[in-house]
Design a protein around this motif. Structure first.
Motif, PDB file in Angstrom:
ATOM      1  N   LEU A  76       0.722  -0.982   0.293  1.00  0.00           N
ATOM      2  CA  LEU A  76       0.394   0.256  -0.226  1.00  0.00           C
ATOM      3  C   LEU A  76       0.819   1.247  -0.190  1.00  0.00           C
ATOM      4  CD1 LEU A  76      -3.283  -1.266   2.606  1.00  0.00           C
ATOM      5  CD2 LEU A  76      -3.214  -1.059   0.064  1.00  0.00           C
ATOM      6  N   ARG A  77       1.909   0.793   0.793  1.00  0.00           N
ATOM      7  CA  ARG A  77       3.077   2.168   1.083  1.00  0.00           C
ATOM      8  C   ARG A  77       2.959   2.583  -0.861  1.00  0.00           C
ATOM      9  NH1 ARG A  77       8.393   1.906   4.020  1.00  0.00           N
ATOM     10  NH2 ARG A  77       8.399   0.755   2.184  1.00  0.00           N
ATOM     11  N   ARG A  78       3.871   1.606  -1.214  1.00  0.00           N
ATOM     12  CA  ARG A  78       4.277   1.644  -2.690  1.00  0.00           C
ATOM     13  C   ARG A  78       2.548   2.642  -4.119  1.00  0.00           C
ATOM     14  NH1 ARG A  78       8.028   2.451  -5.937  1.00  0.00           N
ATOM     15  NH2 ARG A  78       8.463   1.485  -8.148  1.00  0.00           N
ATOM     16  N   THR A  79       2.104   1.435  -3.405  1.00  0.00           N
ATOM     17  CA  THR A  79       0.506   2.036  -4.469  1.00  0.00           C
ATOM     18  C   THR A  79       0.624   3.441  -4.069  1.00  0.00           C
ATOM     19  OG1 THR A  79      -0.378   0.240  -3.465  1.00  0.00           O
ATOM     20  CG2 THR A  79      -1.660   1.772  -4.819  1.00  0.00           C
ATOM     21  N   TYR A  83       0.345   6.379  -7.013  1.00  0.00           N
ATOM     22  CA  TYR A  83      -0.808   7.670  -7.530  1.00  0.00           C
ATOM     23  C   TYR A  83       0.021   9.191  -6.978  1.00  0.00           C
ATOM     24  CZ  TYR A  83      -4.169  10.428  -5.980  1.00  0.00           C
ATOM     25  OH  TYR A  83      -5.916  11.338  -5.901  1.00  0.00           O
ATOM     26  N   VAL A  84       1.065   9.296  -6.386  1.00  0.00           N
ATOM     27  CA  VAL A  84       1.820  10.439  -6.011  1.00  0.00           C
ATOM     28  C   VAL A  84       2.510  10.940  -7.935  1.00  0.00           C
ATOM     29  CG1 VAL A  84       2.891  11.936  -4.860  1.00  0.00           C
ATOM     30  CG2 VAL A  84       1.097  10.895  -3.892  1.00  0.00           C
ATOM     31  N   VAL A  85       2.610   9.818  -7.462  1.00  0.00           N
ATOM     32  CA  VAL A  85       3.414  10.360  -9.355  1.00  0.00           C
ATOM     33  C   VAL A  85       3.368  10.454 -10.137  1.00  0.00           C
ATOM     34  CG1 VAL A  85       5.071   8.640 -11.127  1.00  0.00           C
ATOM     35  CG2 VAL A  85       6.054   9.078  -8.333  1.00  0.00           C
ATOM     36  N   HIS A  86       1.396  10.040 -10.370  1.00  0.00           N
ATOM     37  CA  HIS A  86       1.226   9.738 -11.486  1.00  0.00           C
ATOM     38  C   HIS A  86       0.741  11.411 -11.722  1.00  0.00           C
ATOM     39  CE1 HIS A  86      -2.946   9.724 -13.765  1.00  0.00           C
ATOM     40  NE2 HIS A  86      -3.459   9.984 -12.706  1.00  0.00           N
ATOM     41  N   ILE A  87      -0.037  12.132  -9.927  1.00  0.00           N
ATOM     42  CA  ILE A  87      -0.471  13.488 -10.383  1.00  0.00           C
ATOM     43  C   ILE A  87       1.101  13.957 -10.942  1.00  0.00           C
ATOM     44  CG2 ILE A  87      -1.462  15.090  -8.355  1.00  0.00           C
ATOM     45  CD1 ILE A  87      -3.096  12.900  -8.965  1.00  0.00           C
ATOM     46  N   LEU A 142       0.293   3.782 -15.923  1.00  0.00           N
ATOM     47  CA  LEU A 142       0.068   3.819 -14.706  1.00  0.00           C
ATOM     48  C   LEU A 142      -1.380   3.791 -14.045  1.00  0.00           C
ATOM     49  CD1 LEU A 142       2.648   4.513 -13.157  1.00  0.00           C
ATOM     50  CD2 LEU A 142       2.354   7.232 -13.319  1.00  0.00           C
ATOM     51  N   PRO A 143      -2.195   4.648 -14.092  1.00  0.00           N
ATOM     52  CA  PRO A 143      -2.921   4.299 -13.651  1.00  0.00           C
ATOM     53  C   PRO A 143      -3.803   2.546 -12.999  1.00  0.00           C
ATOM     54  CG  PRO A 143      -3.534   5.579 -14.614  1.00  0.00           C
ATOM     55  CD  PRO A 143      -1.667   5.775 -15.602  1.00  0.00           C
ATOM     56  N   LEU A 144      -3.305   1.615 -14.320  1.00  0.00           N
ATOM     57  CA  LEU A 144      -3.563   0.667 -14.237  1.00  0.00           C
ATOM     58  C   LEU A 144      -2.912  -0.377 -12.899  1.00  0.00           C
ATOM     59  CD1 LEU A 144      -4.981  -1.272 -15.154  1.00  0.00           C
ATOM     60  CD2 LEU A 144      -3.064  -1.931 -17.143  1.00  0.00           C
TER      61      LEU A 144
END
Length: 371
Positions: A76-79, A83-87, A142-144
């Motif tokens: 979950l930390r990696r997830t 997510y932050v990288v995606h933004i 990336l979202p996938l």
């Protein structure tokens, strides 16, 4: 035990990243030699399958050493990091595309990249971005991966210990999803381009392959020419390659392709991961694994650079996403388009390799020195 690192995984992840970059640059001549031109599947399948393989190897080892809850926490930390990288990546991509669009007068790069929603509805686009519903071109993988990795936090113990059961449930969901219309919501086409409800099956198969690779297996003494499964997979890969190449000449394709077969196999959906795409990738992966059973070939200099890119796949992928519109801009502005397209494709791959080398160097600097 889930341990060890197979350099072949890193190599093919790195190669997939190069192919993804080349495929993302319009009219790139080197994009004609990527996987999508010689079969039903492409680099996306390689990326997702190996992501599942690598994730189960890494977090399965943590689960065996520190327990499920620690592995779940780290997943979950990696997830969250993804997510932050995606933004941030989307914000940087929009800035680059707007800059490139101001220098290219013959095309509307903003529209081509799927950023019109941000121009017309900026406030709603920001909300959609946070909810993973606003995914311009190049951003879909990336979202996938974020969704698939979050799901791994739930199924990891069963995937490691009851692999066949998880595969069966995953396959059932994969088969039902297109029929039931299961997908996540998004702007533009209304659904995710990479449907996570179907693509999860390939991710699960990658994780199952990781578990299988660490189990004792009998040594196969028969030559490849006497292994029916290998021969069947090879024939399918060759036939799919011939058929895909024939798409370049529609009149040739239509002349020899029976209408009943054409109606049966088309369209080959990428969104729902058509069974033909899935079977092609699995056959290709099996043939490749049989033809390259060892790791000695990964020790040459060029393969090592590609392996390094695979070890830092997130950072290299993000860089490739940002380089693609810049390469497209330079190509559009060049007088000798063909030469410039080759140049930008090669330079982009080199820059991605240099980033991986820099990250490796920094990692070594941060390692404690032996006393």
């Amino acid at each position: 035990m889930l341990n060890g690192r197979d350099p072949r995984i890193d190599f093919f992840r790195g190669l997939a990243l190069i192919f993804i970059f080349w495929d993302h640059v319009p009219h790139n001549p080197l994009g004609q030699i990527t996987l999508r031109n010689f079969g039903f599947s492409d680099a996306a399948e390689v990326f997702v399958f190996l992501a599942g393989f690598a994730a189960v190897l890494a977090y399965g080892k943590i689960m065996q050493r520190d327990g499920y809850w620690m592995a779940c926490l780290k997943i979950l930390r990696r997830t969250w990091v993804l997510y932050v990288v995606h933004i941030f990546l989307l914000a940087m991509l929009m800035g680059i595309v707007f800059f490139a669009n101001s220098h290219v007068e013959t095309r509307d790069l903003v529209e081509e990249m799927g950023l019109t929603h941000f121009i017309t509805h900026p406030q709603q686009a920001l909300t959609d971005e946070l909810l993973l519903r606003f995914k311009p071109n190049l951003m879909d993988p990336l979202p996938l991966y974020i969704v698939l990795l979050a799901g791994l936090s739930v199924v990891l113990p069963w995937l490691v210990r009851q692999t066949e059961v998880v595969i069966g449930i995953s396959m059932a969901v994969y088969l039902l999803a297109p029929w039931m219309g299961w997908n996540l919501r998004a702007i533009a086409d209304g659904v995710w381009y990479f449907n996570p409800v179907t693509w999860q099956f390939l991710f699960v198969l990658g994780g199952a392959a990781a578990v299988h690779s660490l189990r004792p297996k009998p040594v196969e003494v028969r030559p490849l020419t006497r292994q029916p499964l290998f021969l069947g997979a090879l024939v399918y890969v060759v036939v799919a390659g011939i058929l895909t190449v024939s798409w370049r000449w529609p009149e040739v394709h239509d002349a020899w392709m029976p209408a009943v077969v054409s109606d049966l196999i088309y369209p080959i959906s990428k969104t729902d991961l058509s069974p033909l795409r899935l079977l092609h990738f699995l056959a290709l992966a099996y043939v490749t694994a049989k033809l390259l059973p060892g790791v000695g070939w990964t020790h040459n200099w060029l393969a090592q650079q590609t392996c390094r890119m695979g070890r830092y796949s997130l950072e290299v992928f993000c860089l490739g996403v940002l380089l693609a519109p810049l390469a497209d801009m330079v190509n559009a502005m060049a007088n000798d388009a063909f030469t410039m397209q080759i140049f930008t494709a090669l330079v982009g791959a080199v820059v991605m390799a240099l980033l991986a080398a820099w990250l490796e160097f920094n990692k070594r600097l941060n390692q404690p020195k032996p006393a």
